[in-house]
Structures are given as structure tokens and as C-alpha cells.
Design a protein around this motif. Structure first.
Motif, short mmCIF file in Angstrom:
data_model
loop_
_atom_site.label_atom_id
_atom_site.label_comp_id
_atom_site.label_asym_id
_atom_site.label_seq_id
_atom_site.Cartn_x
_atom_site.Cartn_y
_atom_site.Cartn_z
N LEU A 26 50.67 -95.43 44.17
CA LEU A 26 52.09 -95.67 44.24
C LEU A 26 52.32 -96.32 44.66
O LEU A 26 53.54 -96.78 45.15
N HIS A 27 51.15 -96.69 46.10
CA HIS A 27 51.95 -98.05 46.87
C HIS A 27 51.43 -99.11 45.84
O HIS A 27 52.94 -99.66 46.24
N TYR A 28 50.75 -99.52 45.89
CA TYR A 28 50.36 -101.15 45.33
C TYR A 28 51.08 -100.73 44.14
O TYR A 28 51.40 -101.90 43.48
N LYS A 29 50.66 -100.68 43.20
CA LYS A 29 51.68 -100.53 41.45
C LYS A 29 53.13 -99.94 41.07
O LYS A 29 53.76 -100.71 41.77
N ALA A 30 53.16 -98.59 42.22
CA ALA A 30 54.86 -98.55 41.40
C ALA A 30 56.13 -98.37 42.86
O ALA A 30 56.83 -98.91 42.00
N MET A 121 55.44 -107.08 48.92
CA MET A 121 54.37 -108.06 49.62
C MET A 121 53.27 -106.88 50.34
O MET A 121 51.96 -107.39 50.44
N LEU A 122 54.34 -106.20 51.40
CA LEU A 122 53.66 -105.75 52.63
C LEU A 122 52.63 -104.89 52.04
O LEU A 122 52.02 -104.19 52.09
N PHE A 123 53.71 -103.88 50.97
CA PHE A 123 52.83 -102.58 50.41
C PHE A 123 51.22 -102.79 49.29
O PHE A 123 50.98 -102.35 48.99
N TYR A 124 51.39 -104.39 49.24
CA TYR A 124 50.20 -104.39 48.43
C TYR A 124 48.88 -105.11 49.28
O TYR A 124 47.98 -104.98 48.75
N VAL A 125 49.27 -105.13 50.58
CA VAL A 125 47.87 -105.77 51.61
C VAL A 125 46.77 -104.48 51.50
O VAL A 125 45.76 -105.65 50.99
N LEU A 277 59.14 -89.11 49.77
CA LEU A 277 58.22 -88.40 49.05
C LEU A 277 56.92 -89.29 48.82
O LEU A 277 56.03 -88.74 49.43
N LEU A 278 56.99 -90.50 49.62
CA LEU A 278 55.67 -91.19 49.28
C LEU A 278 54.45 -91.08 50.64
O LEU A 278 53.25 -91.40 50.87
N THR A 279 55.96 -90.62 51.80
CA THR A 279 55.33 -90.01 53.24
C THR A 279 54.43 -89.09 53.47
O THR A 279 53.52 -89.10 53.83
#
Length: 359
Positions: A26-30, A121-125, A277-279
Motif C-alpha cells: 500500500l505504501h510503495y505501490k498504491a 519518492m519518500l514513500f518508495y524509500v 486509512l494508511l496510518t
């Protein structure tokens, strides 16, 4: 529209080998796809038009547009509650006395596309860190056993390699699992910091933005004060100064229309709900991970669920021998290996571990 979002279709590619979990994705893709798509959308003038159009006498429109886009526009705070029908003006752009009426400057709109891309970019780190630390271990161990049709000789050889790997590296894989848990924690820290960052970016308006919009829809029409118009005004003011023929500074008060904010307000409403929702999902995932690390009984239950075709005594034999790192690698393999082959692997590994104990 397909041309706009075609560049993000590569992010939808499904990995042949799974090295994480659904919440991680959910973080690095969605989330990355959502943020990149929104960043592209706010730069697509063919769907939105010019980002700003200003009206003022005696100043060329393109000059006024460029000036107000660069140096920001403003609204009058104590006029934000006005309505077109009652005050005959757009909310926030009524006449004001300079130095007495409070004004709010809006400078964010030229940065929205860059900020959204930076957030992506930060979500992909964490994903990048995990891929670097993981080093292709699961892919190497799977050895094409994720395909149900494998020759018996090839299957036997590869299962033997896996069994030998586990017995030779027993109790040495804890650091591998810990690094994954660190990346999960980084995901949670990142999404919290992103919420605070967007709150700072929008002058403290983002933290309650979504709840304010929901509350707005439940109010009576005559009591409504649209929070979207407050944060993302569609009509603002801009003051242009220039020297007249005699050298006197002349002030021109212009009215600016911001079509881009029609898109921005919807983007940030969606992001508010998505980030909340993600949190919640990430927080629950961390609680689940803490229970897994602390409780061997929970790990046994999860391994039973993953190897549901195997006899329970074999699973218990393996669970008793495994530390958290061994369990994690074996559980990850269960996601990628065909269930029938995984059943045989569990059986061979249980016999090997049980036989080594009896020696």
C-alpha cells in the motif's frame, strides 16, 4: 487522459516473487501511483486550462497572470464567509483596508506538483532499503518452485537444496527479519511525517481538512462555510505595483481566477482520507508484528495456516527449532512456493531437523 497516466503503468507490474506484504505494498505501490498520478494531473493544462487568469485594467493579461502566479495571491480572511447571492462578491475577495483587514497569502499552488512527486519518492524509500537489504534471497531460494509443473528430479534437487540451506543457516537469519521489521516501522514513521508535512505546506489546514469537509456536507445550506474554498480559493486578489509616467508608484488591484484549485481541493480531500486509512492499517500491522515477534505460539499458528496441507506435528517440529528469522524466511517462502511443493518441503525439513536432534 491515457497519455497522462500511461507513464505510471509500470508501477502496476506484479512482482514474480513476493518479498513483503499487502500493507507494505500500500505504501510503495498504491500510494506512489496515487501521488505520481496526481502530480501529473495538476500539470496537464489540456484538462484544466491555464492555472491562473487575472483581470485588471491597463495591465496586459499575460503580465498580470505571470506576476500573480510567481508572487502569490491573497484572500481577505474576514470576508471568507460571504456568498455571491448576498454580498454580490466572491467569498474572500471583497474590498479591504490595507493594514487593518487580515489577509491570507496563497503561495502553495505553484509547488503542488513538485511536492506530490517528492512525497511519492519518500514513500518508495523503505521499499528501496528493503530491496537492497534483502538482496534477492527469497528469489534465490524459490528456485522456480512457484510453478506447479516441475519435473520430479528437478523438484527433488531443489527441495534438498532448500532443506540443506535451512539446516546450515538455522538461527543465523534473525538480522534478515529485523531489517524487514525496521522497514515496516519506517513506513509508519513516514506516513505520520507526511501528514505533518502537508499540514505545514497548507498552513496548518490539512490536519482537519477532511473532517471539516465531512462536517460541511452535514450542515444546513445557510450555515455552510466551505472549507475547500478557504484552503483552495477559486477566486483571489492580487496587487500589482508599477511606476507611472511621473515616477509615482501606481497600485492595481486585480481579481484572479484559479481553475487549478478545483482539482487541488479534490486531490487533498482524497489524500486526507487515504493517509488516515494508511496510518490506521500500518499501525495495526505494527501491532500484529509485535505480537508475532513476542509470541512463539502465534508464529506456530501462522505457520500452520501457511502450510495447511502439512501434518501439524511436522509444523510443530519446525516451529520449535526456528527462531524469528528462520520462521520469517520459511513463511515468506510459503507465499511464493506452490502449496503442494511447500507441503513436501515442510515434511523433508521436519524429518531433517528431527533426525539431527536424535543424532
Amino acid at each position: 487522459m491515457f497519455d497522462v497516466f500511461g507513464s505510471v503503468k509500470g508501477l502496476l507490474k506484479i512482482d514474480s516473487v513476493c518479498i513483503d506484504n499487502n500493507v507494505f505494498r500500500l505504501h510503495y505501490k498504491a500510494t506512489v501511483i496515487v501521488l505520481v498520478a496526481f502530480s501529473l494531473l495538476v500539470t496537464s493544462r489540456q484538462y484544466i486550462g491555464d492555472p491562473i487568469d487575472c483581470i485588471v485594467d491597463e495591465i496586459p493579461p499575460h503580465v498580470m497572470d505571470t506576476y500573480c502566479w510567481i508572487y502569490s495571491t491573497f484572500t481577505v480572511v474576514n470576508r471568507l464567509g460571504g456568498t455571491v447571492g448576498k454580498d454580490m462578491v466572491q467569498p474572500g475577495v471583497a474590498s479591504h483596508v490595507e493594514g487593518e483587514d487580515e489577509v491570507k497569502y496563497h503561495k502553495y499552488y505553484q509547488w503542488v506538483c513538485f511536492v506530490l512527486f517528492f512525497q511519492a519518492m519518500l514513500f518508495y524509500v523503505p521499499r528501496y532499503l528493503w530491496k537492497s537489504w534483502e538482496g534477492g534471497r527469497i528469489k534465490m531460494l524459490v528456485l522456480d518452485l512457484n510453478y506447479p509443473i516441475v519435473s520430479d528430479d528437478c523438484k527433488a534437487d531443489r527441495k534438498e537444496l532448500l532443506v540443506n540451506y535451512f539446516t546450515a543457516n538455522l538461527h543465523t537469519q534473525n538480522f534478515y527479519a529485523i531489517r524487514f521489521f525496521i522497514c515496516e516501522l519506517l513506513n509508519f514513521i513516514n506516513v505520520l511525517l507526511q501528514i505533518y508535512f502537508m499540514d505545514f505546506f497548507l498552513d496548518g489546514e490539512f490536519s482537519t481538512y477532511g473532517s471539516d469537509v465531512v462536517r460541511f456536507t452535514e450542515m444546513e445550506p445557510e450555515q455552510r462555510e466551505d472549507p475547500m474554498s478557504k484552503v483552495f480559493p477559486k477566486v483571489t486578489k492580487c496587487t500589482f505595483h508599477k511606476y507611472g509616467p511621473s515616477g509615482t508608484v501606481q497600485k492595481f488591484d486585480g481579481l484572479c481566477v484559479l481553475p487549478l484549485n478545483i482539482v487541488n481541493e479534490k486531490i487533498y480531500v482524497f489524500l486526507w482520507f487515504w493517509f488516515v486509512l494508511l496510518t490506521l492499517c500500518t499501525g495495526l500491522s505494527l501491532l500484529y508484528r509485535a505480537v508475532v515477534v513476542i509470541s512463539p505460539q502465534v508464529r506456530l499458528y501462522l505457520l500452520r495456516a501457511r502450510s495447511r496441507l502439512s501434518p501439524q506435528d511436522q509444523v510443530e517440529t519446525i516451529a520449535k527449532k526456528c527462531q524469528i528469522g528462520d520462521w520469517f524466511v520459511l513463511y515468506q517462502l510459503g507465499k511464493n512456493i506452490d502449496p503442494l511443493i511447500y507441503k513436501e518441503l515442510i515434511g523433508d525439513l521436519a524429518k531433517k531437523l528431527d533426525g539431527r536432534e536424535n543424532v
